[in-house]
Motif scaffolding. Sequence first.
Motif, PDB file in Angstrom:
ATOM      1  N   CYS A   1       0.839  -1.205   0.000  1.00 57.58           N
ATOM      2  CA  CYS A   1       0.000   0.000   0.000  1.00 57.58           C
ATOM      3  C   CYS A   1       0.877   1.260   0.000  1.00 57.58           C
ATOM      4  O   CYS A   1       2.098   1.185   0.154  1.00 57.58           O
TER       5      CYS A   1
ATOM      6  N   ARG B   1      -2.269   0.297   5.295  1.00 58.91           N
ATOM      7  CA  ARG B   1      -3.721   0.343   5.015  1.00 58.91           C
ATOM      8  C   ARG B   1      -4.389  -0.987   5.342  1.00 58.91           C
ATOM      9  O   ARG B   1      -5.588  -1.034   5.587  1.00 58.91           O
ATOM     10  N   ASN B   2      -3.618  -2.058   5.296  1.00 57.80           N
ATOM     11  CA  ASN B   2      -4.192  -3.380   5.562  1.00 57.80           C
ATOM     12  C   ASN B   2      -3.870  -3.878   6.956  1.00 57.80           C
ATOM     13  O   ASN B   2      -4.122  -5.041   7.274  1.00 57.80           O
TER      14      ASN B   2
END
Length: 349
Positions: A96, A108-109
């Motif tokens: 990301c 983001r994950n």
Amino acid sequence: MKTVGYAAHSADSALVPYHFERRDLRANDVAIEILYSGVCHSDLHTVNGDWGPQPYPLVPGHEIVGVVKSVGADVKNYKVGDHVAVGCMVDSCQECDQCHHHEEQYCRNGMTGTYGAPDRQTGDITQGGYSKHIVVREEFVLRIPDNMDISKAAPILCAGITTFSPLRTWNVTKGTRVGVIGLGGLGHMAVKLAHAMGAEVTAISRSKNKEKEAIAMGAKGILASTDADAMAAAANAFDIIIDTVPVKHDVTMYAPLLDVDGTIVIVGQVGPLEEPLTLPLILGRRRIAGSLIGGIKETQEVLDFCAEHNVYPDCEMIKMEDINSAFERLAQGDLAHRFVIDMSSLSAE
Ligand code: NAP
Ligand code: ZN
């Protein structure tokens, strides 16, 4: 690989010896024998369940220093015998924008924490640094600078980076007026790092009890938050305040200490605060912000910065078996330093 550590089995039980397996080396993995492990207040919050239910048994510890024992086939940057470190994260998506910007802590994950988090490939729960060995992918392994005293380096991996990152983000430099609330593990590193950056540093503590230590760390002195006259006299005195208080507290009482455009950066309490009053924010365009550890690149930077500027955490070395009494001391909040576990005190058997 078989290893041993100290684990919590529930929110209200003491840490006890725990035998478990570290994963077989993947091609990009580094296997580390842990020599020193710092004791962060986050370890205590986590095992106590302050941040929600935990996947017990849980081995805490995310201030890890050790030596490389073996490496996977594709590992490029580390070899057997290197002194290395691991901090609060052991993985992230690596794909990301945040990972690409070297801020894996804001992946983001979701980054993978060093303990209590599911491994991205197997779902097995990660186990931390209160143990003899750890296996970590190369991208999340840090290098200990050659001239660094490895016995004092561990607290840099969380207390150091968590305070270095906001000091850098808010451009602290020569002459910046920095306040540090709470002179514990994080706070004492904030004082030392800000001082090494050339800032004018004041520790904001609940009493003057730790003043001698604070001055030795590079602070001008202590502003006692319980002294109403001293607090009033210190109005507008700071450009930035790093707030390390580990419990619910009143930020409004500190806001008037900031000059116009000043910022309080909360790194301590993860959870509710006393209801803040907007008035001191509005009257001085003051801000309240937060910050989470730091990225891997920045963590290497703080290690290198500490080696270059001879900045070391004040460490009280303990044996593994003394961890439960160390937790009790930490809960009392009277320390002005960090406990570090000498892992040679834990037998591999
Ligand atoms: P610590 O060593 O216990 O230090 C906390 C200090 O806060 C104490 O020494 C004390 O300083 C002050 N304090 C304690 N209880 C207080 C209370 N009831 N009211 C006001 N002040 C109080 O803890 P630490 O390891 O530095 O960690 C501090 C916090 O940061 C923890 O909540 C931890 O989970 C969090 N943390 C956050 C991050 C992040 O990425 N944001 C990373 C690591 C840790 P004085 O005696 O000087 O007042
Ligand atoms: Zn920590």
